[in-house]
Write a protein that holds these residues in place. Sequence first.
Motif, short mmCIF file in Angstrom:
data_model
loop_
_atom_site.label_atom_id
_atom_site.label_comp_id
_atom_site.label_asym_id
_atom_site.label_seq_id
_atom_site.Cartn_x
_atom_site.Cartn_y
_atom_site.Cartn_z
N UNK A 80 -0.46 3.16 -0.21
CA UNK A 80 0.85 3.38 0.41
C UNK A 80 2.00 2.91 -0.48
N UNK A 81 1.84 1.71 -1.07
CA UNK A 81 2.92 1.17 -1.92
C UNK A 81 3.09 2.01 -3.19
N UNK A 82 1.98 2.53 -3.70
CA UNK A 82 2.04 3.34 -4.92
C UNK A 82 2.78 4.66 -4.63
N UNK A 83 2.47 5.26 -3.47
CA UNK A 83 3.17 6.49 -3.07
C UNK A 83 4.65 6.23 -2.85
N UNK A 84 4.93 5.10 -2.20
CA UNK A 84 6.34 4.76 -1.93
C UNK A 84 7.11 4.58 -3.24
#
Length: 482
Positions: free
Chosen positions: A67-71
């Motif tokens: 999730x953090x990488x996509x964000x």
Amino acid sequence: MDKALTILYAVAVLSLGYPAYTGAEENTGFVNKEKERTKREVQKTLTVTTILENPFTMMRDSQMEGLCIDLLSDLSKSLGFNYTISVVKDGRYGAKDKDGNWNGMIGEIIRKEADLAVATLTITAAREKVLSFTKPFMQTGTGILLRKDATIESSYLFSFLSPFSKETWIGIVIAYLITSLCLFLVGRLSPFEWTEISSEQKQFTFMNSLWFGAGAVTLQGVEPHPKSVSGRIIAVIWWVFSIILLAAYIASFAAFLNSGNEQTPNIQTFEDLVKQRTLEFGTIEGSSTFNYFKNSKNPTSRMIYEYMDKRKDYVMVKSFDEGMRRVKESNYAFLGESFMQDLVVAKHCDLVRAPEVITTRGYGIAASLDSPFIKSLSVAILEQIESGNLDYLLKKWRENTCSMKGSAGWTPVPPQTLGGIFLILGIGLALGVIVSLIELVLKAKCTADQEKKSCCSAFSEELGQRFRTRMANQDNPEKVKP
Ligand code: GLU
């Protein structure tokens, strides 16, 4: 003069790259200017630090995803910056050590080893003093992660009582006693129930009344049966009450057994946790959760902190994963952020989060105090939230293997739901007693006509006899035997 000042200001703004924002400017204009400014300022490739935390940042085939990488990727596209990302060297979020130096991702930002920290990094007062945070991209509280079977025996033993709340059970017992009392009264008052006072043939002694009530609850239709209208009113209303109650009990108990709640640990709150001795508990070393308990003035939180501090060598863990594993493998309760716990509970069906959640905090992106990106990043994060992209990312990365079997699926029948049948029972009992009095008045009227007495004196005589005989019989039962 004014003109000269305006030109001077415009030159200063252009050369410093400051946003020339005026009240008349549209919001989108402001955002675009911010983006432009960030693009201008971000000449170099940003260095991002993160921490491995499922499903926010995970390693798959030497690539990072989550999730953090996509964000981060969405933010970089929207603000137009490049980045390189690496995992924090010491594997920590960030806390001050004994010498006053910060470790973890916070330390890396302070020492300028990284420009940004993109992770489930909690915004706290202590951290906000040494670096800048964006607006939170997610909210969380603090909860207790438990294994479902980490429960005390008695909760299994008496789980048959769980379909109704304590108040409902007390109400049922009181209703039973009052109904038996009314039946006993009617058995005494009604001349159709107890025809010959002298013969002592009455059926509804108090014991018989209790027996009759119990028979109805168990659907056994026990004898004696009432003969008078008043007695039958009470009997019918009690049967209806019992049938509705049984239906509600059976439906609720079946739902309870199917919900998996019979395995819910009986630790509901932080206070329950402190009071028990079966489970050890702890949190991540130097985490914001640990510091929350350390700084809290609440007595329960203080006790939790003292417990963890005294046993820090063996109750503290290094990561969320280690905490979760300990919960699964031993008698251990893991204190941590409820947001992460909910994600884990949705995936691991043997785990459960206790209902109580304390405090509210948020996860933010961190940069150094003098970073020029914070404002633009905050705006971009709010845009991601408002466009629904963050909800989409959460759905994408959340694994719901055991969602509907959670503790929220079942609750006992609320007492107010059964309020109606208690009310009808009350009305029925009152009606029964009133009808029995009418029956007695009719009998007294007949006696008064025959014996040429006043109706009142015949009534009080009859009433007195019916209750006095009882006393006399109790004193000397032999006397009334034929
Ligand atoms: N997110 C926390 C932090 O930034 C770590 C997890 C926790 O406190 O439970 O320190």
